[in-house]
Design an enzyme around this catalytic site. Structure first.
Site, mmCIF file in Angstrom:
data_model
loop_
_atom_site.group_PDB
_atom_site.id
_atom_site.type_symbol
_atom_site.label_atom_id
_atom_site.label_comp_id
_atom_site.label_asym_id
_atom_site.label_seq_id
_atom_site.Cartn_x
_atom_site.Cartn_y
_atom_site.Cartn_z
ATOM 1 N N ASP A 1 1.281 -0.818 9.601
ATOM 2 C CA ASP A 1 1.851 -2.160 9.738
ATOM 3 C C ASP A 1 3.337 -2.076 10.092
ATOM 4 O OD1 ASP A 1 1.965 -4.955 9.619
ATOM 5 O OD2 ASP A 1 2.406 -4.965 7.477
ATOM 6 N N TYR B 1 -3.312 -11.884 -1.802
ATOM 7 C CA TYR B 1 -2.906 -10.711 -1.019
ATOM 8 C C TYR B 1 -4.057 -9.712 -0.921
ATOM 9 C CZ TYR B 1 0.215 -6.622 -0.059
ATOM 10 O OH TYR B 1 0.843 -5.516 0.444
ATOM 11 N N CYS C 1 9.279 -5.736 0.778
ATOM 12 C CA CYS C 1 9.883 -5.100 -0.387
ATOM 13 C C CYS C 1 11.349 -4.829 -0.119
ATOM 14 C CB CYS C 1 9.172 -3.787 -0.672
ATOM 15 S SG CYS C 1 7.418 -4.029 -0.852
ATOM 16 N N HIS D 1 -2.754 -3.929 3.314
ATOM 17 C CA HIS D 1 -2.014 -2.677 3.071
ATOM 18 C C HIS D 1 -2.727 -1.691 2.155
ATOM 19 C CE1 HIS D 1 1.604 -5.355 4.062
ATOM 20 N NE2 HIS D 1 1.473 -4.500 5.066
#
Ligand code: ADP
Ligand code: SF4
Length: 682
Positions: free
Chosen positions: A266, A170, A31, A173
């Site tokens: 992460d 995806y 991001c 997360h």
């Protein structure tokens, strides 16, 4: 120049399904706070990474539908065909340099707030939206699954139209519906999408199959999977379901991008994790699949990168933060310029920008996020216009970066500091528990400066205004830093604290300069970032009993934006630091302190031996003020105050200020906003 033979392996091409990556350097999705709202800035930021040698450059998470609206965060968007051109900009930019472009498609599930679109999101069950927004998802019905698959497929086709080479499904997360389906703690379904692991994997499997069917002829289909959540039996573990999911889907995708969850794990900061920290979790994956594997772990050293290939951990060196701190990292390895690598310090200021919805920034790389709007390149700066000598006073992050930038432009620069050691606040702070990697801010800059004949360093040189005028330099940059206030005045403490002049009241500067303490110490933290908690760790190491009080609603409140708050609080609790949130100091006395609750006003008294006030800082700007008349009288041609001496801030801002001053020297400053803005055209 050629790369040392031992690193040649890092530059081998690697096939990913129907496409071939030119090397093993893989910028995983990350991001950046620019996303759909600043597509030109986004494209240029990614282009520069491709120019710097990253063989694969990916987007951030890209919403596939308006019911997966991640606002207020600014991510990518591919809701419909109108969104294709903005993303095609990035693809074209990345392709210019021969890199592959990847896109991480996402349907956010209960992570999507839909605050902008105002439609209900979808989840395996109706459950609360993350991010403390009120509201819940709607439970997915059979028809919804058809719709979701159709939307994902349509987005994949649009991604192909935009020119992407790698298209992600995806499931990591804890931010995406495909992962929410996997988790038995969220998925209570009794249909074919719930219950057994095989059923919970069904949705992800279908997304992969659909994507391959829709675009797999020319695009590689990647899966990003969290193989461990560090939650023990409440979540996916690498010995348990993480392992089994990879085993079930092993050959289905063209590439496995594997990591740990959630994002704070992460992207753990250097205070909590070291280079390669994910290997123990993801190391099993390669044995289960013949498809290439991407691994992250804040790899910045070429040797560590090589060993993950040699040891069969991964095929690609995945990187978000190392590529942010140094977009030219691969090329520097290729050109044997190892000492030029600007290593990430693991501070997560980059992440904070995404969380706060502003353009990405980086402590080490002041050009990050400025590529398009200011036209800044991380490696090249416009050369000097004229021969000039510049004196930079103060060798903290601002002064070091300013001297380096001016030196890079070809000016004659003298950088001096009153201390024997350069680095200013970073030299002091990096010696605190867990912050040693922050020294990289100093070491990289000193290393670069030492290669320049035109920049001279003078340590141990305290300067007064008269000294400066005597030495005859007429261009002066003042970067003399700041000191912590002794009186406790800060955000919530408007007046000097009663008793702050007592001898047992200290500041962070006192501790960082070697003062050691015994007994029971109160740290009063109205700074709300790392300093209070780091000093608590230091004092515990020294054998003190520590209480930390803050007016904020949580410990180290701002560190939520660097994804550290949970880790910090956990560490302090493990160290048995006594924690008091929402308290102000009413009065400090000999041997005790009176605290008052910020809401109720209730008072408590603690017996103490010393108090540390982590409050505001005072700019050390006397020198600048003393030099101002000389500028007005024409005895100086140029005078600028930068960094903490101008306005105390985080280290990233000091580096940025030094860089800005170095770039702007001799450049005419327009009267308008000095950077481009992506405005809506009417
Ligand atoms: P910043 O974050 O803005 O770079 P720092 O506090 O880290 O600020 O660094 C400021 C540096 O300036 C310190 O290393 C300090 O020793 C040095 N300094 C402050 N005043 C003087 C002075 N009068 N002469 C020389 N060096 C100074
Ligand atoms: Fe690394 Fe900090 Fe830069 Fe992020 S902001 S890339 S963590 S140095």
């Amino acid at each position: 120049m050629t790369m040392e033979d031992r690193f040649a392996k890092l530059f081998e091409p690697v096939r990913i399904g129907p496409v071939v990556a030119p090397n093993r350097f893989y910028q995983v999705p990350h991001c950046n706070g620019m996303g759909y709202r600043m597509p030109q800035a986004h494209a240029e930021m990614r282009r520069i990474k491709a120019e710097g040698g990253w063989g694969v450059v990916c987007t951030e998470e890209v919403e596939i539908h308006h019911s997966s609206d991640l606002s207020p965060n600014i991510e990518g968007r591919l809701w419909d065909d109108e969104d294709i051109p903005a993303l095609a900009l990035m693809v074209d930019a990345v392709h210019q340099h021969g890199a592959l472009a990847g896109i991480e498609l996402t349907y956010g599930g209960h992570h999507a707030s839909n605050l902008y679109s105002r439609v209900p999101g979808l989840g395996p069950r109706s459950m609360a939206i993350t991010g403390f927004h009120p509201g819940q998802t709607r439970r997915i019905e059979k028809q919804d699954i058809h719709d979701l698959r159709r939307w994902h497929r349509a987005a994949a086709i649009r991604a192909k139209q935009a020119g992407f080479d790698i298209i992600y499904c995806y499931a990591a997360h804890n931010l995406t519906l495909a992962m929410h389906f996997l988790l038995s703690r969220y998925n209570d379904r009794s249909d074919e999408y719930g219950g057994s692991l095989e059923n919970r994997v069904r949705f992800l499997r279908e997304l992969i199959e659909d994507t391959k069917d829709a675009v797999g002829d020319t695009c590689a289909v990647a899966v990003r999977l969290a193989v461990d959540e560090l939650l023990g039996e409440d979540g996916i573990t690498c010995q348990g379901e993480g392992h089994d999911i990879v085993a079930m889907l092993a050959e289905l995708p063209d590439l496995w991008d594997v990591n740990i969850s959630d994002w704070s794990h992460d992207s753990a900061t250097a205070r909590f994790q070291q280079e390669g920290f994910q290997e123990d979790y993801i190391g099993f994956v390669k044995a289960l699949t013949s498809k290439p594997v991407v691994a992250v772990g804040r790899y910045t050293t070429p040797e560590a990168m090589l060993t993950i290939i040699d040891r069969g951990i991964a095929d690609f060196i995945g990187a978000a933060r190392p590529s942010i701190a140094d977009p030219f990292l691969p090329n520097k390895i290729k050109e044997n310029r190892f000492e030029d690598i600007r290593e990430c310090i693991g501070c997560n200021i980059c992440a904070s920008a995404d969380v706060l919805g502003v353009p990405i920034r980086c402590t080490q790389n002041p050009t990050m996020g400025e590529e398009w709007r200011r036209g800044w390149h991380p490696e090249y700066i416009a050369p000097k216009k004229h021969d000039k000598n510049i004196l930079v006073i103060g060798g903290g992050p601002a002064g070091l970066e300013c001297a380096r930038t001016l030196g890079h432009r070809g000016y004659q620069v003298v950088l001096l500091d009153q201390k024997q050691e350069f680095g200013g606040r970073v030299a002091l702070e990096s010696a605190l528990p867990g912050l040693i990697e922050w020294r990289r801010v100093i070491d990289w800059r000193i290393g670069q400066i030492e290669k320049m004949d035109n920049v001279t360093l003078y340590p141990g040189s305290p300067m007064t205004a008269d000294d400066i005028l005597d030495v005859g330099y007429t261009n002066v940059v003042v970067a003399t830093g700041a000191i912590w206030r002794r009186d406790g005045v800060s955000r919530n403490q408007w007046e000097p604290i009663k008793g702050s002049d007592l001898p047992h009241v200290l500041t962070p500067d006192d501790l960082m300069n070697g003062k050691s303490l015994t007994g029971h110490i109160l740290i009063f933290d109205d700074d709300h970032y790392y300093m209070g908690s780091v000093l608590a760790e230091l004092l515990i190491q020294q054998g003190c009993k520590v209480t930390l009080a803050t007016p904020a609603p949580s410990i180290a409140y701002w560190s939520q934006f660097t994804l550290e708050q949970g880790n910090i609080q956990r560490r302090l609790m493990n160290l048995e630091v006594s924690l008091h949130t929402q308290y102000l100091i009413q009065e400090i006395r000999h041997g005790s302190v009176e605290l008052s609750h910020t809401v109720s006003g209730d008072r408590i008294t603690l017996d103490l031996d010393a108090v540390i006030l982590v409050s505001d800082r005072l700019p050390n700007d006397n020198l600048y003020k003393e030099l101002l008349p000389a500028l007005e009288e024409g005895r100086l041609d140029f005078l600028r105050v930068i960094g903490d001496a101008e306005a105390p801030h985080i280290i990233a801002q000091a580096v940025f200020a030094g860089h800005l001053a170095g770039r702007e020297f001799e450049e005419n400053q327009p009267d308008q906003t000095p950077f481009r803005i992506e405005r809506v055209e009417f």
